[in-house]
Scaffold this motif. Structure first.
Motif, PDB file in Angstrom:
ATOM      1  N   PRO A   1      54.770  86.270  34.098  1.00  0.00           N
ATOM      2  CA  PRO A   1      55.128  85.952  32.711  1.00  0.00           C
ATOM      3  C   PRO A   1      54.219  84.921  32.065  1.00  0.00           C
ATOM      4  O   PRO A   1      54.031  84.933  30.846  1.00  0.00           O
ATOM      5  CB  PRO A   1      56.565  85.438  32.832  1.00  0.00           C
ATOM      6  CG  PRO A   1      56.692  84.982  34.247  1.00  0.00           C
ATOM      7  CD  PRO A   1      55.839  85.909  35.047  1.00  0.00           C
ATOM      8  N   LYS A   2      53.640  84.008  32.860  1.00  0.00           N
ATOM      9  CA  LYS A   2      52.770  82.985  32.284  1.00  0.00           C
ATOM     10  C   LYS A   2      51.483  83.578  31.728  1.00  0.00           C
ATOM     11  O   LYS A   2      50.835  82.975  30.870  1.00  0.00           O
ATOM     12  CB  LYS A   2      52.431  81.920  33.333  1.00  0.00           C
ATOM     13  CG  LYS A   2      53.629  81.073  33.761  1.00  0.00           C
ATOM     14  CD  LYS A   2      53.240  80.023  34.761  1.00  0.00           C
ATOM     15  CE  LYS A   2      52.337  78.962  34.143  1.00  0.00           C
ATOM     16  NZ  LYS A   2      52.072  77.853  35.097  1.00  0.00           N
ATOM     17  N   GLU A   3      51.115  84.755  32.205  1.00  0.00           N
ATOM     18  CA  GLU A   3      49.859  85.361  31.772  1.00  0.00           C
ATOM     19  C   GLU A   3      50.048  86.368  30.644  1.00  0.00           C
ATOM     20  O   GLU A   3      49.065  86.810  30.045  1.00  0.00           O
ATOM     21  CB  GLU A   3      49.185  86.043  32.972  1.00  0.00           C
ATOM     22  CG  GLU A   3      48.824  85.086  34.094  1.00  0.00           C
ATOM     23  CD  GLU A   3      48.216  85.802  35.287  1.00  0.00           C
ATOM     24  OE1 GLU A   3      47.599  86.879  35.087  1.00  0.00           O
ATOM     25  OE2 GLU A   3      48.364  85.305  36.421  1.00  0.00           O
ATOM     26  N   GLU A   4      51.285  86.753  30.345  1.00  0.00           N
ATOM     27  CA  GLU A   4      51.510  87.711  29.275  1.00  0.00           C
ATOM     28  C   GLU A   4      51.579  86.993  27.929  1.00  0.00           C
ATOM     29  O   GLU A   4      51.627  85.757  27.856  1.00  0.00           O
ATOM     30  CB  GLU A   4      52.780  88.513  29.530  1.00  0.00           C
ATOM     31  CG  GLU A   4      54.046  87.686  29.559  1.00  0.00           C
ATOM     32  CD  GLU A   4      55.268  88.512  29.966  1.00  0.00           C
ATOM     33  OE1 GLU A   4      55.089  89.661  30.406  1.00  0.00           O
ATOM     34  OE2 GLU A   4      56.389  87.989  29.854  1.00  0.00           O
ATOM     35  N   ASP A   5      51.577  87.745  26.849  1.00  0.00           N
ATOM     36  CA  ASP A   5      51.627  87.151  25.518  1.00  0.00           C
ATOM     37  C   ASP A   5      52.930  86.388  25.325  1.00  0.00           C
ATOM     38  O   ASP A   5      54.007  86.836  25.724  1.00  0.00           O
ATOM     39  CB  ASP A   5      51.509  88.240  24.438  1.00  0.00           C
ATOM     40  CG  ASP A   5      50.101  88.808  24.357  1.00  0.00           C
ATOM     41  OD1 ASP A   5      49.186  88.187  24.929  1.00  0.00           O
ATOM     42  OD2 ASP A   5      49.932  89.865  23.734  1.00  0.00           O
ATOM     43  N   TYR A   6      52.812  85.233  24.677  1.00  0.00           N
ATOM     44  CA  TYR A   6      53.940  84.335  24.445  1.00  0.00           C
ATOM     45  C   TYR A   6      54.789  84.874  23.302  1.00  0.00           C
ATOM     46  O   TYR A   6      54.283  85.279  22.258  1.00  0.00           O
ATOM     47  CB  TYR A   6      53.379  82.964  24.101  1.00  0.00           C
ATOM     48  CG  TYR A   6      54.373  81.831  24.041  1.00  0.00           C
ATOM     49  CD1 TYR A   6      55.395  81.709  24.972  1.00  0.00           C
ATOM     50  CD2 TYR A   6      54.255  80.847  23.058  1.00  0.00           C
ATOM     51  CE1 TYR A   6      56.280  80.639  24.925  1.00  0.00           C
ATOM     52  CE2 TYR A   6      55.132  79.773  23.008  1.00  0.00           C
ATOM     53  CZ  TYR A   6      56.143  79.670  23.939  1.00  0.00           C
ATOM     54  OH  TYR A   6      57.017  78.629  23.883  1.00  0.00           O
ATOM     55  N   PHE A   7      56.118  84.877  23.500  1.00  0.00           N
ATOM     56  CA  PHE A   7      57.021  85.406  22.481  1.00  0.00           C
ATOM     57  C   PHE A   7      56.808  84.733  21.135  1.00  0.00           C
ATOM     58  O   PHE A   7      56.741  85.397  20.093  1.00  0.00           O
ATOM     59  CB  PHE A   7      58.475  85.235  22.919  1.00  0.00           C
ATOM     60  CG  PHE A   7      59.463  85.554  21.836  1.00  0.00           C
ATOM     61  CD1 PHE A   7      59.801  86.865  21.538  1.00  0.00           C
ATOM     62  CD2 PHE A   7      60.046  84.540  21.082  1.00  0.00           C
ATOM     63  CE1 PHE A   7      60.690  87.167  20.513  1.00  0.00           C
ATOM     64  CE2 PHE A   7      60.953  84.834  20.063  1.00  0.00           C
ATOM     65  CZ  PHE A   7      61.270  86.145  19.777  1.00  0.00           C
ATOM     66  N   TYR A   8      56.709  83.399  21.110  1.00  0.00           N
ATOM     67  CA  TYR A   8      56.634  82.680  19.838  1.00  0.00           C
ATOM     68  C   TYR A   8      55.290  82.835  19.136  1.00  0.00           C
ATOM     69  O   TYR A   8      55.169  82.496  17.961  1.00  0.00           O
ATOM     70  CB  TYR A   8      56.971  81.204  20.054  1.00  0.00           C
ATOM     71  CG  TYR A   8      58.421  81.016  20.418  1.00  0.00           C
ATOM     72  CD1 TYR A   8      59.418  81.125  19.460  1.00  0.00           C
ATOM     73  CD2 TYR A   8      58.804  80.783  21.741  1.00  0.00           C
ATOM     74  CE1 TYR A   8      60.760  80.992  19.790  1.00  0.00           C
ATOM     75  CE2 TYR A   8      60.143  80.641  22.083  1.00  0.00           C
ATOM     76  CZ  TYR A   8      61.113  80.753  21.102  1.00  0.00           C
ATOM     77  OH  TYR A   8      62.450  80.638  21.441  1.00  0.00           O
ATOM     78  N   ALA A   9      54.278  83.339  19.832  1.00  0.00           N
ATOM     79  CA  ALA A   9      53.001  83.627  19.179  1.00  0.00           C
ATOM     80  C   ALA A   9      53.032  84.980  18.478  1.00  0.00           C
ATOM     81  O   ALA A   9      52.307  85.195  17.496  1.00  0.00           O
ATOM     82  CB  ALA A   9      51.867  83.605  20.204  1.00  0.00           C
ATOM     83  N   ASN A  10      53.878  85.876  18.957  1.00  0.00           N
ATOM     84  CA  ASN A  10      53.975  87.212  18.360  1.00  0.00           C
ATOM     85  C   ASN A  10      55.394  87.749  18.537  1.00  0.00           C
ATOM     86  O   ASN A  10      55.648  88.611  19.371  1.00  0.00           O
ATOM     87  CB  ASN A  10      52.958  88.156  19.013  1.00  0.00           C
ATOM     88  CG  ASN A  10      52.941  89.526  18.360  1.00  0.00           C
ATOM     89  OD1 ASN A  10      53.486  89.716  17.269  1.00  0.00           O
ATOM     90  ND2 ASN A  10      52.337  90.494  19.036  1.00  0.00           N
ATOM     91  N   PRO A  11      56.331  87.235  17.729  1.00  0.00           N
ATOM     92  CA  PRO A  11      57.727  87.683  17.850  1.00  0.00           C
ATOM     93  C   PRO A  11      57.924  89.035  17.165  1.00  0.00           C
ATOM     94  O   PRO A  11      58.573  89.140  16.122  1.00  0.00           O
ATOM     95  CB  PRO A  11      58.490  86.562  17.133  1.00  0.00           C
ATOM     96  CG  PRO A  11      57.531  86.073  16.101  1.00  0.00           C
ATOM     97  CD  PRO A  11      56.161  86.211  16.693  1.00  0.00           C
ATOM     98  N   GLN A  12      57.384  90.075  17.760  1.00  0.00           N
ATOM     99  CA  GLN A  12      57.292  91.382  17.105  1.00  0.00           C
ATOM    100  C   GLN A  12      58.664  91.946  16.724  1.00  0.00           C
ATOM    101  O   GLN A  12      58.777  92.691  15.750  1.00  0.00           O
ATOM    102  CB  GLN A  12      56.564  92.363  18.023  1.00  0.00           C
ATOM    103  CG  GLN A  12      57.260  92.593  19.356  1.00  0.00           C
ATOM    104  CD  GLN A  12      56.409  93.380  20.339  1.00  0.00           C
ATOM    105  OE1 GLN A  12      55.183  93.271  20.337  1.00  0.00           O
ATOM    106  NE2 GLN A  12      57.059  94.179  21.173  1.00  0.00           N
ATOM    107  N   GLU A  13      59.723  91.575  17.467  1.00  0.00           N
ATOM    108  CA  GLU A  13      61.059  92.084  17.152  1.00  0.00           C
ATOM    109  C   GLU A  13      61.573  91.577  15.807  1.00  0.00           C
ATOM    110  O   GLU A  13      62.499  92.149  15.235  1.00  0.00           O
ATOM    111  CB  GLU A  13      62.055  91.680  18.244  1.00  0.00           C
ATOM    112  CG  GLU A  13      61.770  92.276  19.610  1.00  0.00           C
ATOM    113  CD  GLU A  13      60.847  91.414  20.452  1.00  0.00           C
ATOM    114  OE1 GLU A  13      60.838  91.588  21.678  1.00  0.00           O
ATOM    115  OE2 GLU A  13      60.127  90.557  19.878  1.00  0.00           O
ATOM    116  N   CYS A  14      60.979  90.506  15.310  1.00  0.00           N
ATOM    117  CA  CYS A  14      61.464  89.878  14.074  1.00  0.00           C
ATOM    118  C   CYS A  14      60.574  90.168  12.878  1.00  0.00           C
ATOM    119  O   CYS A  14      60.880  89.712  11.763  1.00  0.00           O
ATOM    120  CB  CYS A  14      61.541  88.361  14.260  1.00  0.00           C
ATOM    121  SG  CYS A  14      62.352  87.837  15.780  1.00  0.00           S
ATOM    122  N   LEU A  15      59.473  90.863  13.079  1.00  0.00           N
ATOM    123  CA  LEU A  15      58.498  91.054  12.013  1.00  0.00           C
ATOM    124  C   LEU A  15      58.754  92.354  11.269  1.00  0.00           C
ATOM    125  O   LEU A  15      59.209  93.352  11.846  1.00  0.00           O
ATOM    126  CB  LEU A  15      57.083  91.032  12.583  1.00  0.00           C
ATOM    127  CG  LEU A  15      56.753  89.779  13.419  1.00  0.00           C
ATOM    128  CD1 LEU A  15      55.337  89.860  13.957  1.00  0.00           C
ATOM    129  CD2 LEU A  15      56.943  88.511  12.597  1.00  0.00           C
TER     130      LEU A  15
END
Length: 542
Positions: free
Chosen positions: A524-538
């Motif tokens: 998980p540390k190497e995957e994209d960070y939720f708060y950098a791309n919160p795609q579910e909210c866009l």
């Protein structure tokens, strides 16, 4: 004297009442006054006695009513802890209503947006400062069985704590527990003594989320005493956990101890694999509930207004402060004396676990922040107009004017909050790094272009917030490729035109446009960070 005055009051001449001439003459004389009641009818004494009796009875009733009402109010307030259950269901004029009054000031008159009580009108206000009163609808309170209380201690800088707060609200919501307003980190490198309410609008935070989770500013007195006596459970949760971990491991502890304290709350909720309701709640907290204080908001607007006077502006999050370099071990361009100073600092902090660091290898892997000199080359290669105002969103740059020389030569309009504002404007923010970072955060959100030179917490959270605002232009620099191109250009193996075209081509699709988060199972540390791309909210994502 008091007794004489009281008796004299009962001797006043009225249309109805009982007056004893000798009695009144005696007390008038005692007060130094001349009596003129000798001719009154002594038969009126009976009526006076009846009147005084009625007055005493009325006063007794009024006093009893006040005392009874006070008791009811106190019982209602304490019903949460000790009172019978019936008290908890009583309607009370002291509970927050489902709507509040919003006072919109005209001209220069300013008042707080939320008020639980009717707004008093000051008759001394001129007509030019009239008030426009609007009713703000608050979300209805969520009714649920409270499983206990969750205390939270955040760690790290402003944006690290910001993300943690969002996570903890979501966790409290799905565990059906009461959240206590989070405690902010005061022991980190920045040593900022700021409380939650010094940075965020705490009342807005509580009321805007009341349909999801119950939030209190502090524990009820009885439970607060238990915590002071150590009768609670404290622990750091496991990093990158999904909600089932909290339901299986944390909830039973809360039900057993009534109060659980979670410390080190950064990155404790997974990026992916969570229900969409949880993801959307994290966004709601981040983009709606966590509003900065009015002082920070107003100062941020002033800075933005000053920047806008000169046209479009670029915010450069130049992460080249002393703590960043000491922590990362990146010393590109530093003198030998500076390298020794940074190394000593890294060893001085026991929680900075990595001690022996090869700066050159780390830089080639793209794990170092760009230097000011490297940043100047990148901005020029991206064809950023040299006349644009460049706002530095960062602390003091390590190396000072010597390290900034290349950047200021390439872009003469380099400014900071300290150069735009008067010292008096920032007086209350000094030695409060999180409040200063909050000011930079607001300016970063509103910039025409945002360029972070390192993908730290602020860079990531601002990136996600700008996506939420409509995918505003944010350069996501590929540092590993950039340092390779820069080295080729500086050693003469790559000409400027080729260097510039390579930089532009590499970042044509790295400007904060809609994209899917990368998911790396078990890492998980190497995957994209939720708060950098919160795609579910866009609104739009590919």
């Amino acid at each position: 004297m008091n007794g004489g005055f009281g008796d004299w009051k009962m001797c006043r001449l009225e249309k109805k009442g009982c007056f004893d001439p000798e009695f009144c003459d005696k007390h008038y004389h005692h007060m130094g006054l001349k009596s003129n009641v000798k001719g009154l009818d002594k038969g009126k004494g009976l009526n006076s006695m009846v009147s005084r009796s009625r007055m005493k009875l009325w006063m007794i009733r009024a006093t009893t009513t006040v005392l009874l009402w006070t008791c009811v109010v106190q019982l209602t307030a304490m019903g949460e802890l000790w009172g019978p259950r019936v008290l908890r269901g009583w309607p009370s004029c002291f509970n927050s209503s489902d709507s509040r009054l919003h006072v919109k000031p005209s001209s220069s008159l300013r008042m707080k947006a939320y008020s639980a009580l009717p707004v008093p009108v000051n008759p001394s206000l001129s007509s030019s400062s009239s008030l426009v009163v609007e009713r703000i609808s608050l979300p209805p309170k969520r009714i649920y069985k409270n499983n206990g209380y969750l205390m939270v201690s955040c760690n790290g800088g402003l944006n690290q704590m910001r993300a943690a707060i969002c996570d903890m609200v979501a966790i409290a919501r799905y565990l059906n527990v009461t959240l206590i307003v989070p405690e902010l980190d005061k022991t980190s490198f920045w040593n900022d003594p700021s409380e939650f309410q010094d940075i965020f609008d705490v009342d807005h935070f509580i009321t805007s989320l009341r349909d999801e989770v119950r939030i209190l500013k502090e524990l009820p007195p009885r439970l607060k005493r238990r915590v002071e006596l150590g009768m609670h459970y404290s622990m750091p949760p496991v990093s990158w956990s999904d909600i089932s971990y909290y339901q299986r491991q944390i909830l039973p502890l809360i039900q057993k101890f009534k109060v659980v304290h979670l410390n080190r709350t950064d990155a404790r909720l997974a990026n992916n694999g969570l229900p969409s309701e949880i993801q959307k709640l994290r966004c709601r907290v981040n983009y709606a509930a966590l509003r900065f204080t009015s002082q920070i908001e107003e100062l941020g607007k002033r800075v933005i207004s000053l920047l806008r006077q000169n046209g479009p502006f670029l915010v450069l999050h130049l992460r080249y402060e002393m703590d960043m370099l000491a922590f990362s071990g990146c010393t590109q361009g530093c003198t030998n004396k500076e390298v020794e100073e940074l190394t000593r600092m890294r060893y001085a902090y026991p929680w900075w676990k990595e001690k022996v660091i090869n700066s050159d290898l780390k830089r080639k892997d793209g794990l170092c922040p760009l230097t000011p000199e490297e940043t100047a080359l990148v901005l020029k290669a991206l064809d950023i107009d040299r006349r644009v105002t460049v706002y530095i969103a960062a602390g003091e740059i390590y190396g000072g004017a010597r390290r900034m020389a290349s950047l200021t030569a390439a872009y003469p309009n380099v400014v900071r909050k300290e150069t735009l504002l008067e010292p008096s404007d920032l007086r209350f923010f000094q030695n409060h790094s999180s409040q200063m970072a909050a000011l930079d955060y607001l300016v970063s959100l509103e910039s025409d272009i945002f360029v972070p030179t390192y993908d730290g917490n602020m860079a990531k959270v601002v990136e996600g917030h700008r996506r939420h605002f409509g995918f505003r232009k944010t350069f996501l620099l590929n540092r590993k490729l950039l340092v390779e191109l820069i080295d080729q250009y500086t050693n003469g193996s790559l000409g400027w035109d080729e260097f510039s075209s390579s930089v532009k081509a590499a970042h044509a699709n790295r400007v904060g446009r809609p994209s899917k988060r990368s998911i790396i199972p078990d890492r998980p540390k190497e995957e994209d960070y939720f708060y950098a791309n919160p795609q579910e909210c866009l609104i739009s994502s590919s």
